[in-house]
Design an enzyme around this catalytic site. Structure first.
Site, PDB file in Angstrom:
ATOM      1  N   SER A 152     107.366 -39.234  78.370  1.00 44.29           N
ATOM      2  CA  SER A 152     107.964 -40.568  78.353  1.00 44.29           C
ATOM      3  C   SER A 152     108.342 -40.932  76.928  1.00 44.29           C
ATOM      4  O   SER A 152     107.691 -40.495  75.967  1.00 44.29           O
ATOM      5  CB  SER A 152     106.968 -41.605  78.890  1.00 44.29           C
ATOM      6  OG  SER A 152     107.440 -42.927  78.696  1.00 44.29           O
ATOM      7  N   TYR A 166      98.542 -44.898  79.126  1.00 42.43           N
ATOM      8  CA  TYR A 166      99.802 -44.243  79.474  1.00 42.43           C
ATOM      9  C   TYR A 166     100.484 -43.676  78.234  1.00 42.43           C
ATOM     10  O   TYR A 166     100.861 -42.498  78.194  1.00 42.43           O
ATOM     11  CB  TYR A 166     100.717 -45.240  80.189  1.00 42.43           C
ATOM     12  CG  TYR A 166     102.026 -44.641  80.650  1.00 42.43           C
ATOM     13  CD1 TYR A 166     102.100 -43.921  81.833  1.00 42.43           C
ATOM     14  CD2 TYR A 166     103.193 -44.801  79.909  1.00 42.43           C
ATOM     15  CE1 TYR A 166     103.297 -43.366  82.279  1.00 42.43           C
ATOM     16  CE2 TYR A 166     104.398 -44.254  80.335  1.00 42.43           C
ATOM     17  CZ  TYR A 166     104.441 -43.537  81.521  1.00 42.43           C
ATOM     18  OH  TYR A 166     105.620 -42.985  81.941  1.00 42.43           O
TER      19      TYR A 166
END
Length: 262
Positions: A152, A166
């Protein structure tokens, strides 16, 4: 030099985790459209079956569901074993399944942090280990197999949300990818990561519903990612075109990670 087949993935055997929705479904759709045999997995058997039915109707490739809860070590091993019963090799592993958690620094639960790190980082290593014999079974210097880890841009930049586990897991995944690439290249397995930005997925839905126009205004290309954007990058990394790309983290974000709003 065979330029017309540079991006050919026809008849490749592919496993896409988290393949029943979002980015995983986009990737699976791209491979099936290219004539590959694609196994998808997620916790929901119904979701896997639904997507597999839709993709098989579309063709020309195949989609086969094998539901599994990849939070569990035993389920990872079962998935690898089931795949090994059906196939004598694997050309492409796309590690896409992931989880997120948003809570303030003061309230971030230990169990939540552990759950995100386990699925987003640890189990990617576990599954890659478990299917490595399949990945190396037909791999050669002329035709490497591929591991593609979906990271990401939040593993590159600091995200605006309180998604501590995350962002840490994705930054760790990018570096794990480089480490794996340095060791597995000699076994003719390429390891690369893709760092997507904003795509229309279940994980992003609420954020895009509430802040979609603001997000688009901070992307140099002025739009959200499309299925072709993420699927095309995976196909590049899996085909002859990507056979000399190893240990890379490719941002697929329209330039969001490097956007400067001064």
């Amino acid at each position: 030099m065979d330029f017309k087949n540079l991006f050919d993935v026809k008849d490749k055997v592919v496993l896409v985790t988290g393949g029943s929705r979002g980015i995983g479904e986009m990737i699976a759709t791209g491979f099936v459209s290219g004539g590959a045999k694609v196994y998808i997995t997620s916790r929901s058997a119904d979701a896997c079956d639904k997507v597999a039915k839709e993709l098989n109707e579309r063709g020309p490739g195949q989609c086969i569901p094998i539901p599994a809860d990849l939070q569990s070590y035993e389920e990872v091993q079962r998935l690898a074993s089931e795949l090994g019963k059906r196939e004598n090799h694997l050309d492409v592993l796309v590690n896409n399944a992931g989880a997120n958690w948003n809570a303030s620094f003061h309230d971030y639960a230990d169990k939540a942090f552990e759950k995100v790190i386990n699925l987003n980082l640890k189990r990617i290593f576990t599954l890659s280990q478990a299917v490595l014999p399949l990945l190396t079974a037909k791999a050669s210097p002329e035709s490497h197999s591929a591991i593609i880890n979906i990271g990401s841009i939040d593993g590159i930049r600091v995200p605006p949300q309180d998604t501590y586990a995350y962002s840490a897991s994705k930054a760790g995944l990018h570096h794990l990818t480089r480490h794996m690439a340095s060791k597995l290249g000699s076994e003719h397995v390429l390891c690369n990561a893709i760092a997507p930005g904003a795509f229309q997925s279940k994980m992003m839905k609420a954020t895009l519903d509430n802040f979609g126009e603001i997000i688009k205004s901070k992307i140099p290309t002025g739009r959200i990612g499309s299925p072709e954007d993420i699927a095309g990058t995976c196909i590049y990394l899996s085909s002859r075109a990507g056979q000399y790309t190893n240990g890379a983290t490719i941002t697929v974000d329209g330039g969001a990670a490097i956007f400067a709003n001064l």
